[in-house]
Structure formats: C-alpha cells, structure tokens
Design an enzyme around this catalytic site. Structure first.
Site, PDB file in Angstrom:
ATOM      1  N   SER A  48     -35.774 -96.081 -76.797  1.00  0.00           N
ATOM      2  CA  SER A  48     -35.025 -95.722 -75.602  1.00  0.00           C
ATOM      3  C   SER A  48     -35.067 -96.851 -74.594  1.00  0.00           C
ATOM      4  CB  SER A  48     -35.577 -94.437 -74.976  1.00  0.00           C
ATOM      5  OG  SER A  48     -36.751 -94.704 -74.243  1.00  0.00           O
ATOM      6  N   LYS A  49     -33.909 -97.103 -74.032  1.00  0.00           N
ATOM      7  CA  LYS A  49     -33.820 -98.168 -73.052  1.00  0.00           C
ATOM      8  C   LYS A  49     -34.706 -97.848 -71.854  1.00  0.00           C
ATOM      9  CE  LYS A  49     -30.558-100.745 -70.198  1.00  0.00           C
ATOM     10  NZ  LYS A  49     -31.140-102.058 -70.497  1.00  0.00           N
TER      11      LYS A  49
END
Length: 484
Positions: A248-249
């Site tokens: 996940s960013k």
RNA sequence: GCCCCUAUAGUCUAGUGGUUAGGACGCAGCCCUUUCAAGGCUAAAACCCGGGUUCGAACCCCGGUAGGGGCACCA
C-alpha cells in the site's frame, strides 16, 4: 480468435506494482497472439476523480512500453474510452435490465455503514425495494424520488463461473448481494460499467486482480440477464509484501513511479514483475518486453500470491544496466552525477561504474569521493590481503610520487604500466603497490575502479595532490609511533 | 461472522504418482583480481499438519491449520 483485452485503471495518480503487473499481463495476453490491447479509464467515482491522474496513467504505461492500440485518443470504433463520457449507455442498459426483471429500482437512503466496519458485516439480506409493487414504484418515481438501480440476484440456486487460472468456482446465490448497478447520481458502479463496457468493446479476455474473484458470479448473472456471451476470465494472484500483507502506498510501499525515481529502470521493473506469478517454464529469467510478448503463456500464471521484494528487483536492475550500451548507460547516469564532479571526464567515469551500478540512485554516493576527498584514518593504509602496512605504504608513496610526477601520458594504461613495473622491480605484489595509491586517492576502503582508473579520472594534478596528502598523513603517523 | 482462494528453502519459482526435489535472488566460503564490483566454483537452506487411496505420494481424495481476498450508491 482475435483476442481483445483491456486495462481499466481508475485514475488515482500513481501506478501500484499490482496494477503494473495487471497491465503487463493484459498487454502480453493480447500481444502474444497478435491481439488488441485497449485502455479504458474507469472514472465513475466522482468524489475520487482526479483529472491530472489520467495523465499519470499515460506516462506510466508509456514508460513501461505498454502501448495501447485503442483507448483515449485512439478510437478503434468502440469509444468513448472514458467511462464518465458513457453515462447514457449505462443508463440505457440498466433500464433494460429493469424491464426484463433482472434489476429493480431502490429508493432506500444510501447505506450509512462505514467501510471501516470490517469486523461487523451483516448477513446478506434482500433489499426491501426488491419486491415493491409496481404501482408503488410508479408513485415514488412520480413524486421525484431519485432511485438507484439494483441487480436482482435469482432466488436460491448457485452460480458457477470459469476462470482460466482458477478453474470452475461455484457460489451460492444466497451469498450474492443485490448490488447497485446505477447509483442515484446517475453514475454506474464499477462492476456494472465493467460488464457493459467489456461487452460493448468486444473484450474476449477479462484480466483483473484476484480481489475481484468473488464478484465474478454476479458478472455472469449480468451477462446472462442481457443474453450476452461471457468472456474468459483471468484472475491474477495478488502481489503482497514479504510479511504477506498487501502493498500500500499509504504504508510507504513504492509505486512504479517511486521505483523509477529511486533509479530502477522500467525495463527491469517490468522484467521482475512479469516473474511475480508467472514463469516461462524454462530457466530463463532475463527478459525484455519483446521477449515476454514472444514467450508469454497465460496458462502458466500461478494461483498463489507472490511477495514483492526490492532485493531481487535490484539484481534484475543490475542485469539490465549491464546489458545497456556504454552510451545508453552514460545518458541515464548523467543526471545523477553531482555538481562537484562535473569537471571530470564523465563518459570515462560512466564506463568505470556501469558494471558496478545496480541502481542509478546509488551513483551520487558512489562517486562523491571524486569531488572531494573524504577524511580518513591513517590505518586505512593497512590491509592484510594486499600485504599493505603503514610502513610499506609510506615507502611506496615516497617512491611512486616522483615517478608519477614525471609521467607525461596520464591515462589508465600508462599508469598501470609504470606502477606494475615499479612493483616488479621492487619485488612487491601489484596489490601491495596499488593499495596505498588507491587509498590516498579515494580515502575509501572500497571504490568503483582501481588505483590507476581513479588516477586517470582525477587527472594528474589532483592525483598527485591527493597522494602527497596521503604521504603526509603516513609521515605524521610514523612520527607519532616513534615518539611513543 | 459468512463466502471464496491459496500453501515447495527467508523470497521468486520448477515439479502433474517412482527425481540425489531442479533453477534464481539473498546469505556464507573459495577462485580470479589493482580495492569494490562483475565473472567462475562450492556450501547451508524447502514439499504446513493429520488421515486415507496406491506397491509407491510434493503431486490424487478427505479433514484440519495458517495466510490472503471479498462481503459499499469505492474501484
């Protein structure tokens, strides 16, 4: 059969690694058989829509080399390719389903359940509007209420769909919810727009992440309700982190764009990511995009999730860098050279560091010593393997500096000849002679390139200067020793 | 909670009833060497567990366990 696939991202502003791989496989499945690769922009969520993000998608696909045949700006007769420009199409089809009885108007208020409510999911219950009498529906419509349109899942029974990777999967219809097809704002939901567009765009193979596996039976039901042919599904295993959780960013995991900024080559990223969930059945690991098009077989896609790690990507990056022509590498390296070394022969430097560069982002650190001699301790001159001591180092520098000062042609080959000759005459190992020179030139225990290469790069004046400073250091140290 | 998917070294993977379980990254060592890389060689390291089926299971079946995904008028 002419294969048509589509990559259908929503514009979020960046490309996840998982998205990149989906795009890659989608592209490869089409291109391997000479098919058509289509780009469609899924911007059906007005709240999340970012116009600038669409450009980011074009940029990233371009960098990766995934050129689409049809899509925005490249009409192939199935446009428009941006969903927000297709609203009437979705409405028409949603109404068609209402008429056929496979969908119904829902006048309920938008559900207030927060997505964060991960723990507490209610059982699937049928929406109260599902069985509203026709007259009541009519009355509500006339009173100006704006409904959503929901899919009517058949009562009882089960739905089986086929996936090329996972085979047949069966869901009980009681497990499928009457999902919204058309939101009350007139926009379609992702799932509905997908089905309609995939059919209208003649998509033969629907490639998407495994996270959509459980919505696939609802797709089948929709295709059947319309009387459309069901495309082939290819659900791709997830890409996760080494600890098994998803990338996940938000949690700081790099996107495709981030990786390129760190100095990873798009070709290397594509190569690495292609092998996350697929293998060619041979032991070959190095692939260009063209190679992949040639050998890609969708039936060899894996079912199990794969962990993304920087370690192996870094190795691939080194491999791709080494395969570059010296000129190509130089062009890529150029922007990474710090101001402090701009006066040097950078082309020569590029030749020296190419084989030692596994990531372009390492370049500034790798070459910084050329701009400014780092401060170092005198014991750096001691090295067991090279049989180098403070005493030998001092003697060697004393002997060698005058030799080098006399040298007229200052290049790697000449330097090496002179020093090798000195080593032979003084009956010392080449390494013993080179060690203090390299140390004095760099102030480092490890450098890209050997003593003579560094001297060549630094030039005669700076080299002699650094050698003299090294010698001075050794002299001071020997005095310290003799004075106890 | 309900549904679905998955399970070979730390990681990516080969393997479809009989293999010394193969390769790659990483790790360690050695060689080469002008330090470091690159290159070459070597080592350590794996079939989730329990039952079947079979002369024989990593592989087939069943049951566990673990991990993951889904369950929005998000995509």
């Amino acid at each position: 059969m002419h294969i048509r696939t589509r990559f259908a991202p929503s514009p979020t502003g960046y490309m996840h690694i998982g998205n990149l791989r989906t795009a890659l496989y989608t592209y490869l499945i089409a291109k391997h058989s000479g098919g058509t690769f289509i780009l469609r922009i899924e911007d059906t969520d007005q709240k999340r829509n970012q116009p600038k993000a669409v450009q980011a998608i074009y940029d990233s696909l371009g960098k990766a080399g995934l050129i689409y045949d049809e899509g925005p700006g490249k009409d192939g007769g199935h446009g428009p390719y941006v969903q927000s420009q297709r609203l009437p199409i979705y409405r028409k089809h949603a109404l068609e389903l209402v008429e056929k009885g496979h969908a119904y108007y829902c006048f309920c208020q938008k559900s207030e359940t927060e997505p964060e409510d991960e723990e507490n999911h209610p059982e699937i219950t049928r929406d109260p509007c599902r069985d509203l009498p026709q007259a009541e529906v009519q009355a509500k419509l006339e009173s100006g209420l704006v409904p959503a349109i929901r899919q009517r899942i058949p009562e009882g029974g089960s739905t089986t769909f086929n996936d090329i990777i996972y085979g047949d999967i069966t869901f009980e219809n009681s497990q499928l919810d009457d999902q919204v097809l058309l939101k009350s704002d007139g926009f379609p939901t992702y799932n509905f727009a997908n089905v309609v567009d995939d059919h209208l765009m003649d998509i033969t193979h629907v490639v998407r992440g495994q996270e959509y596996l459980s919505s696939a039976p609802k797709y089948d039901l929709l295709y059947k309700a319309f009387g459309w042919e069901i495309p082939a599904y290819i659900h791709l295993p997830l890409i996760v982190k080494e600890d098994g959780t998803k990338l996940s960013k938000r949690r700081g995991d790099p996107t495709f764009e981030d990786l390129m900024k760190m100095g990873y080559l798009p070709e290397a990223i594509v190569n690495y990511v292609a092998l996350l969930g697929w293998n060619p059945g041979t032991e070959q690991e190095f692939f260009t995009l063209e190679d992949l098009v040639e050998v890609f077989d969708m039936h060899r896609i894996n079912k199990s999730p794969a962990a993304f790690t920087l370690e192996k990507l870094t190795w691939f990056n080194g491999e791709h860098i080494r395969k570059l022509s010296p000129q190509a590498f130089h062009q890529l390296a150029l922007p990474w050279y710090p101001e402090s070394i701009r006066q040097l022969d950078l082309e020569k430097l590029s030749q020296v560091i190419q084989i030692r560069t596994e990531k372009l982002g390492n370049i500034p650190e790798m070459v910084a010593f050329l701009g400014e001699l780092p401060s170092y301790e005198v014991d750096l001159f001691e090295n067991q393997k090279s049989k180098s001591t403070l005493i030998s180092s001092k003697q060697i520098l004393e002997a060698v500096i005058p030799l080098l000062e006399k040298l007229e042609t200052w290049d790697n080959a000449s330097l090496f000849t002179v020093l090798k000759e000195y080593a032979r005459e003084s009956a010392q190992k080449t390494g013993t002679v080179m060690w203090p020179i390299r140390t004095a030139l760099s102030g480092l225990a490890a450098t890209p390139g050997g003593a003579t290469e560094l001297a060549d790069l630094l030039g005669k004046k700076e080299s002699i200067h650094r050698l003299k400073r090294g010698l001075a250091k050794l002299i001071v140290s020997s005095m310290d020793i003799s004075f106890g």
